[in-house]
Design a protein around this motif. Structure first.
Motif, PDB file in Angstrom:
ATOM      1  N   ALA A 105      -3.637  66.970  76.578  1.00 33.68           N
ATOM      2  CA  ALA A 105      -3.147  65.614  76.842  1.00 33.68           C
ATOM      3  C   ALA A 105      -1.723  65.642  77.400  1.00 33.68           C
ATOM      4  O   ALA A 105      -1.403  64.906  78.340  1.00 33.68           O
ATOM      5  N   CYS A 106      -0.869  66.500  76.845  1.00 35.22           N
ATOM      6  CA  CYS A 106       0.511  66.602  77.330  1.00 35.22           C
ATOM      7  C   CYS A 106       0.564  67.204  78.729  1.00 35.22           C
ATOM      8  O   CYS A 106       1.363  66.782  79.571  1.00 35.22           O
ATOM      9  N   ASP A 107      -0.279  68.183  78.978  1.00 35.37           N
ATOM     10  CA  ASP A 107      -0.320  68.817  80.293  1.00 35.37           C
ATOM     11  C   ASP A 107      -0.756  67.824  81.366  1.00 35.37           C
ATOM     12  O   ASP A 107      -0.171  67.765  82.450  1.00 35.37           O
ATOM     13  N   GLU A 108      -1.762  67.038  81.041  1.00 37.06           N
ATOM     14  CA  GLU A 108      -2.250  66.045  82.006  1.00 37.06           C
ATOM     15  C   GLU A 108      -1.177  65.019  82.325  1.00 37.06           C
ATOM     16  O   GLU A 108      -0.975  64.650  83.490  1.00 37.06           O
ATOM     17  N   HIS A 109      -0.467  64.578  81.301  1.00 36.50           N
ATOM     18  CA  HIS A 109       0.577  63.579  81.522  1.00 36.50           C
ATOM     19  C   HIS A 109       1.728  64.153  82.338  1.00 36.50           C
ATOM     20  O   HIS A 109       2.261  63.475  83.237  1.00 36.50           O
ATOM     21  N   ALA A 110       2.122  65.395  82.061  1.00 30.02           N
ATOM     22  CA  ALA A 110       3.200  66.030  82.840  1.00 30.02           C
ATOM     23  C   ALA A 110       2.788  66.187  84.297  1.00 30.02           C
ATOM     24  O   ALA A 110       3.602  65.964  85.210  1.00 30.02           O
ATOM     25  N   ARG A 111       1.540  66.533  84.524  1.00 29.39           N
ATOM     26  CA  ARG A 111       1.043  66.674  85.900  1.00 29.39           C
ATOM     27  C   ARG A 111       1.106  65.340  86.637  1.00 29.39           C
ATOM     28  O   ARG A 111       1.562  65.266  87.789  1.00 29.39           O
ATOM     29  N   GLU A 112       0.681  64.268  85.966  1.00 33.71           N
ATOM     30  CA  GLU A 112       0.707  62.953  86.597  1.00 33.71           C
ATOM     31  C   GLU A 112       2.147  62.501  86.857  1.00 33.71           C
ATOM     32  O   GLU A 112       2.453  61.948  87.923  1.00 33.71           O
TER      33      GLU A 112
END
Length: 364
Positions: A105-112
């Motif tokens: 979840a954190c990785d996806e948000h950082a990517r976005e």
């Protein structure tokens, strides 16, 4: 009336049965020999929660809470309930899977987030840096809140698996670093823009110092300051003060040049204290001293030493001596350093008096 052994008993009076030994002869009731103790035995097998429980709690409660934090929409979020759910999952040995879900979840948000920031690289440099700084500060605030929700995970599973798992805070930093470096144009503009802010500050141009501090803290936090930023900072510093020394050593008289050099040293010390990491102070001061002093020692002595002595410029001579001593150039003064010692012995001219209460950068 009731009948007992052929005798009538008054109503409301209960008859007493006596055993053969006449145990009730003294009028006392027999002990309750048949009374039993209540014993609670532990479960032979601990209850095991199913994978469906993890999936349901994550999908219906924890993930929506993480998303709410990441979008700054915290209405209705119960931190105590969420903390309790995390504790339940960790207690029932779902720590590894919970960690993996949170990381995703954190990785996806950082990517976005970094994707949106990268779309702003065509902006004016200062505007872009403002966008990047705001995104970074928001990211830090969000990670701190998420950590408070997953604190039990942080203090149990992650603490016991430090070699293979990051803390929640470090997880957030690692995700930010991953996508900061993936977008090359974003990284380049962030680096060059930060160096531009520092150069403007050295040129006495008003800058957003809060912005500069935020950007430098970001680089430090994600581990790029020492390996990537500091080498560029030192190269820029050497070029800046090299050019300034060549220009001002000709343009200014010796007292003004010495005063300016002293001021520059003080500014770099303050700048290092306020913005840079501690490792930068020593090399920065070495560059300033080499560029502003070492490169023009002979020229400064020939241009101004004799006139300073003739005019009895005590503080200027002390400033020259102090600056030359920083770069171990006092010996380069040759017999002139002996002249300072001789003048110091004069009752009307003492270097000790000149040095008393003379702050770094004081005027002549």
């Amino acid at each position: 009336m009731s009948v007992n052994n052929g005798k009538k008993m008054p109503l409301g009076v209960k008859s007493t049965n006596f055993d053969s030994a006449g145990s009730a002869a003294n009028g006392k009731a027999p002990a309750a020999a048949s009374r039993k103790k209540l014993v609670i035995k532990p479960l032979k097998k601990q209850p095991v929660l199913s994978e469906e429980f993890l999936d349901r709690v994550w999908r219906e409660e924890l993930l929506p809470a993480v998303r709410a934090v990441q979008t700054s929409d915290l209405q209705g979020v119960s931190y105590e309930r969420l903390y309790s759910k995390v504790e339940d999952l960790c207690t029932h040995k779902f720590s590894q899977k919970l960690y993996d879900l949170l990381l995703a979840a954190c990785d996806e948000h950082a990517r976005e987030t970094m994707g949106r920031v990268s779309e702003c690289v065509t902006m004016d440099t200062m505007q872009f840096l403002q966008v990047l700084s705001k995104a970074w500060n928001d990211h830090c605030s969000q990670i701190m809140i998420i950590r408070s929700i997953f604190l039990y995970l942080d203090r149990t599973y992650i603490l016991n698996n430090a070699g293979s798992a990051h803390s929640v805070w470090d997880m957030g930093l690692a995700c930010w670093l991953k996508y900061f470096r993936r977008y090359a144009r974003l990284e380049d503009k962030a680096m060059t823009g930060t160096l531009q802010l520092i150069e403007l500050d050295r040129k006495q141009v008003s800058i957003d110092r809060v912005l500069l501090k935020s950007l430098l803290r970001m680089l430090s936090a994600i581990g790029l300051y020492l390996d990537l930023f500091e080498p560029s900072l030192l190269l820029q510093t050497e070029a800046f003060y090299g050019n300034e020394s060549r220009e001002l050593s000709v343009k200014l008289d010796v007292p003004s040049y010495l005063l300016h050099t002293e001021k520059r040293i003080r500014e770099e010390m303050e700048r290092s204290e306020n913005y840079f990491e501690a490792s930068s102070l020593k090399p920065l001061l070495h560059i300033v001293e080499r560029a502003m002093i070492s490169s023009c020692v002979d020229a400064l002595i020939e241009k101004g030493f004799e006139s300073l002595c003739e005019q009895n410029r005590v503080q200027d001579l002390h400033r020259m001596y102090t600056l030359f001593a920083r770069g171990n150039h006092v010996d380069g003064m040759g017999g002139r350093s002996e002249s300072l010692a001789m003048m110091d012995a004069r009752p009307d001219f003492t270097m000790q008096q000149a040095s008393t209460n003379t702050p770094l950068g004081g005027s002549s």
